[in-house]
Design a protein around this motif. Sequence first.
Motif, PDB file in Angstrom:
ATOM      1  N   SER A  38     -22.162 -34.387  23.561  1.00  0.00           N
ATOM      2  CA  SER A  38     -23.566 -34.253  23.839  1.00  0.00           C
ATOM      3  C   SER A  38     -24.071 -35.496  24.771  1.00  0.00           C
ATOM      4  O   SER A  38     -23.781 -36.581  24.709  1.00  0.00           O
ATOM      5  CB  SER A  38     -24.326 -34.812  22.402  1.00  0.00           C
ATOM      6  N   PRO A  39     -24.959 -35.334  25.787  1.00  0.00           N
ATOM      7  CA  PRO A  39     -25.136 -36.344  26.810  1.00  0.00           C
ATOM      8  C   PRO A  39     -26.242 -37.262  26.071  1.00  0.00           C
ATOM      9  O   PRO A  39     -26.884 -36.980  25.082  1.00  0.00           O
ATOM     10  CB  PRO A  39     -25.853 -35.342  27.903  1.00  0.00           C
ATOM     11  N   VAL A  40     -26.292 -38.325  26.902  1.00  0.00           N
ATOM     12  CA  VAL A  40     -27.496 -39.375  26.694  1.00  0.00           C
ATOM     13  C   VAL A  40     -28.605 -38.812  27.344  1.00  0.00           C
ATOM     14  O   VAL A  40     -28.599 -38.546  28.516  1.00  0.00           O
ATOM     15  CB  VAL A  40     -27.144 -40.763  27.116  1.00  0.00           C
ATOM     16  N   VAL A  41     -29.846 -38.555  26.478  1.00  0.00           N
ATOM     17  CA  VAL A  41     -31.032 -37.993  27.052  1.00  0.00           C
ATOM     18  C   VAL A  41     -31.980 -39.307  27.054  1.00  0.00           C
ATOM     19  O   VAL A  41     -32.378 -39.805  25.892  1.00  0.00           O
ATOM     20  CB  VAL A  41     -31.652 -36.990  26.259  1.00  0.00           C
ATOM     21  N   LYS A  42     -32.411 -39.688  28.153  1.00  0.00           N
ATOM     22  CA  LYS A  42     -33.403 -40.965  28.273  1.00  0.00           C
ATOM     23  C   LYS A  42     -34.685 -40.749  27.280  1.00  0.00           C
ATOM     24  O   LYS A  42     -35.248 -39.669  27.276  1.00  0.00           O
ATOM     25  CB  LYS A  42     -33.851 -41.142  29.461  1.00  0.00           C
ATOM     26  N   GLY A  43     -34.975 -41.820  26.316  1.00  0.00           N
ATOM     27  CA  GLY A  43     -35.998 -41.808  25.455  1.00  0.00           C
ATOM     28  C   GLY A  43     -35.570 -41.196  24.075  1.00  0.00           C
ATOM     29  O   GLY A  43     -36.588 -40.944  23.289  1.00  0.00           O
ATOM     30  N   TYR A  44     -34.695 -40.371  24.132  1.00  0.00           N
ATOM     31  CA  TYR A  44     -34.215 -39.872  22.932  1.00  0.00           C
ATOM     32  C   TYR A  44     -32.845 -39.950  22.174  1.00  0.00           C
ATOM     33  O   TYR A  44     -31.852 -40.716  22.975  1.00  0.00           O
ATOM     34  CB  TYR A  44     -34.215 -38.310  23.158  1.00  0.00           C
ATOM     35  N   ILE A  45     -32.912 -39.744  20.982  1.00  0.00           N
ATOM     36  CA  ILE A  45     -31.591 -39.921  20.308  1.00  0.00           C
ATOM     37  C   ILE A  45     -31.175 -38.687  19.517  1.00  0.00           C
ATOM     38  O   ILE A  45     -31.896 -37.931  18.982  1.00  0.00           O
ATOM     39  CB  ILE A  45     -31.744 -41.518  19.334  1.00  0.00           C
ATOM     40  N   LEU A  46     -29.631 -38.559  19.315  1.00  0.00           N
ATOM     41  CA  LEU A  46     -29.375 -37.442  18.461  1.00  0.00           C
ATOM     42  C   LEU A  46     -29.966 -37.657  17.080  1.00  0.00           C
ATOM     43  O   LEU A  46     -29.736 -38.725  16.477  1.00  0.00           O
ATOM     44  CB  LEU A  46     -27.854 -37.450  18.579  1.00  0.00           C
ATOM     45  N   THR A  74     -34.064 -36.702  18.904  1.00  0.00           N
ATOM     46  CA  THR A  74     -35.400 -37.263  18.262  1.00  0.00           C
ATOM     47  C   THR A  74     -36.106 -38.285  19.268  1.00  0.00           C
ATOM     48  O   THR A  74     -35.140 -39.051  19.983  1.00  0.00           O
ATOM     49  CB  THR A  74     -35.178 -37.686  16.881  1.00  0.00           C
ATOM     50  N   LYS A  75     -37.120 -38.063  19.450  1.00  0.00           N
ATOM     51  CA  LYS A  75     -37.703 -39.463  20.384  1.00  0.00           C
ATOM     52  C   LYS A  75     -37.461 -40.954  19.738  1.00  0.00           C
ATOM     53  O   LYS A  75     -37.438 -41.172  18.366  1.00  0.00           O
ATOM     54  CB  LYS A  75     -39.472 -39.160  20.499  1.00  0.00           C
ATOM     55  N   LEU A  76     -36.938 -41.921  20.526  1.00  0.00           N
ATOM     56  CA  LEU A  76     -36.833 -43.002  20.110  1.00  0.00           C
ATOM     57  C   LEU A  76     -38.204 -43.943  20.079  1.00  0.00           C
ATOM     58  O   LEU A  76     -39.291 -43.312  20.521  1.00  0.00           O
ATOM     59  CB  LEU A  76     -36.203 -43.915  21.123  1.00  0.00           C
ATOM     60  N   GLY A  77     -38.103 -44.779  18.900  1.00  0.00           N
ATOM     61  CA  GLY A  77     -39.275 -45.316  18.822  1.00  0.00           C
ATOM     62  C   GLY A  77     -39.870 -46.634  19.837  1.00  0.00           C
ATOM     63  O   GLY A  77     -38.993 -46.654  20.622  1.00  0.00           O
ATOM     64  N   SER A  78     -40.891 -47.148  19.413  1.00  0.00           N
ATOM     65  CA  SER A  78     -41.270 -48.389  20.402  1.00  0.00           C
ATOM     66  C   SER A  78     -41.527 -49.503  19.359  1.00  0.00           C
ATOM     67  O   SER A  78     -41.874 -49.448  18.335  1.00  0.00           O
ATOM     68  CB  SER A  78     -42.391 -47.788  20.954  1.00  0.00           C
ATOM     69  N   TRP A  79     -41.518 -50.656  20.196  1.00  0.00           N
ATOM     70  CA  TRP A  79     -42.297 -51.846  19.309  1.00  0.00           C
ATOM     71  C   TRP A  79     -43.679 -51.725  19.721  1.00  0.00           C
ATOM     72  O   TRP A  79     -44.368 -51.748  20.929  1.00  0.00           O
ATOM     73  CB  TRP A  79     -41.815 -53.111  20.309  1.00  0.00           C
ATOM     74  N   ASN A 149     -35.078 -48.519  11.967  1.00  0.00           N
ATOM     75  CA  ASN A 149     -34.813 -46.902  12.078  1.00  0.00           C
ATOM     76  C   ASN A 149     -34.964 -46.791  13.504  1.00  0.00           C
ATOM     77  O   ASN A 149     -36.398 -46.901  14.058  1.00  0.00           O
ATOM     78  CB  ASN A 149     -35.678 -46.179  11.184  1.00  0.00           C
ATOM     79  N   PRO A 150     -34.293 -46.182  14.440  1.00  0.00           N
ATOM     80  CA  PRO A 150     -34.369 -46.033  15.990  1.00  0.00           C
ATOM     81  C   PRO A 150     -35.354 -45.028  16.219  1.00  0.00           C
ATOM     82  O   PRO A 150     -35.736 -44.856  17.466  1.00  0.00           O
ATOM     83  CB  PRO A 150     -33.068 -45.785  16.428  1.00  0.00           C
ATOM     84  N   THR A 151     -35.881 -44.172  15.261  1.00  0.00           N
ATOM     85  CA  THR A 151     -36.918 -43.147  15.547  1.00  0.00           C
ATOM     86  C   THR A 151     -38.175 -43.304  15.139  1.00  0.00           C
ATOM     87  O   THR A 151     -39.008 -42.833  15.215  1.00  0.00           O
ATOM     88  CB  THR A 151     -36.359 -41.822  14.831  1.00  0.00           C
ATOM     89  N   GLU A 152     -38.198 -44.515  14.490  1.00  0.00           N
ATOM     90  CA  GLU A 152     -39.601 -45.116  13.866  1.00  0.00           C
ATOM     91  C   GLU A 152     -40.020 -46.344  14.685  1.00  0.00           C
ATOM     92  O   GLU A 152     -39.295 -47.163  15.305  1.00  0.00           O
ATOM     93  CB  GLU A 152     -39.528 -45.508  12.473  1.00  0.00           C
ATOM     94  N   ASP A 153     -41.251 -46.557  14.936  1.00  0.00           N
ATOM     95  CA  ASP A 153     -41.993 -47.673  15.683  1.00  0.00           C
ATOM     96  C   ASP A 153     -41.675 -49.029  14.908  1.00  0.00           C
ATOM     97  O   ASP A 153     -41.822 -48.879  13.837  1.00  0.00           O
ATOM     98  CB  ASP A 153     -43.411 -47.477  15.972  1.00  0.00           C
ATOM     99  N   THR A 154     -41.530 -50.192  15.484  1.00  0.00           N
ATOM    100  CA  THR A 154     -41.483 -51.245  14.896  1.00  0.00           C
ATOM    101  C   THR A 154     -42.865 -52.097  15.356  1.00  0.00           C
ATOM    102  O   THR A 154     -42.907 -52.463  16.230  1.00  0.00           O
ATOM    103  CB  THR A 154     -40.161 -51.892  15.416  1.00  0.00           C
ATOM    104  N   GLU A 155     -43.424 -52.435  14.278  1.00  0.00           N
ATOM    105  CA  GLU A 155     -44.804 -53.066  14.459  1.00  0.00           C
ATOM    106  C   GLU A 155     -44.293 -54.733  14.595  1.00  0.00           C
ATOM    107  O   GLU A 155     -43.723 -55.235  13.740  1.00  0.00           O
ATOM    108  CB  GLU A 155     -45.676 -52.963  13.365  1.00  0.00           C
ATOM    109  N   ILE A 156     -44.979 -55.349  15.489  1.00  0.00           N
ATOM    110  CA  ILE A 156     -44.959 -56.581  15.799  1.00  0.00           C
ATOM    111  C   ILE A 156     -46.173 -57.358  15.618  1.00  0.00           C
ATOM    112  O   ILE A 156     -47.184 -57.128  16.423  1.00  0.00           O
ATOM    113  CB  ILE A 156     -44.466 -56.992  17.124  1.00  0.00           C
ATOM    114  N   THR A 157     -46.143 -57.985  14.463  1.00  0.00           N
ATOM    115  CA  THR A 157     -47.810 -58.790  13.953  1.00  0.00           C
ATOM    116  C   THR A 157     -47.746 -60.134  14.419  1.00  0.00           C
ATOM    117  O   THR A 157     -46.743 -60.967  14.198  1.00  0.00           O
ATOM    118  CB  THR A 157     -47.902 -58.616  12.563  1.00  0.00           C
TER     119      THR A 157
END
Length: 196
Positions: A38-46, A74-79, A149-157
């Motif tokens: 399976s290839p690496v897909v930018k912005g996504y993770i298996l 699945t889409k990768l999360g964000s900070w 969790n790489p598919t969930e956002d990480t909140e920076i407070t």
Amino acid sequence: KTVTQEAKFTREAKVNLVTGDVTYGDWTPEQHLAEVKSPVVKGYILKDAKQKEVAATTGLTADSKDENIEVVYTKLGSWVPKVPEGFEEPKLEKPQYPNDPTDPTKPGTPTTVIPHVPGTTPKDPNGNPLKPVDPNDPSKGYVPPTPENPTEDTEITYEKDTQKATVTYVVEGTGTVLHTDNLEGKSGEPIEYSTV
């Protein structure tokens, strides 16, 4: 991208030259279906790490059915920065987690820097202050926390820093200090104090 593979089968036919009868041997596959990585897909993770590769298919027979294997990303999360009211929202370049260039099941090493907001300290979801890129200069930003969790956002407070103020009472002309009050408050908030 769809990867299609076909399995070819052969069998032996024997012709009786006297009678013209033909007898057939068993179908045998010429080759097996190869493993597909399976290839690496930018912005996504298996979604399922077991789908890092689809195993080679062996044991095919002439009665084997077509097989369709779906590999799900699945889409990768964000900070996601959260700042107190009254403070300017920081501009965060490339807030999405990066890909590991060689492994479609993992996020990569972050190149993003969490920006500095004067008067505040950024903290991870567990309340731990982020490490500054340069301990002597917080204005250079902070190292982003590793996502749980790489598919969930990480909140920076961003939490307001404690600020200190001093009120000193002195005798006019002599400079003699009569009394000093040490005060504390939060960035951007008034300190309640009365000279009474």
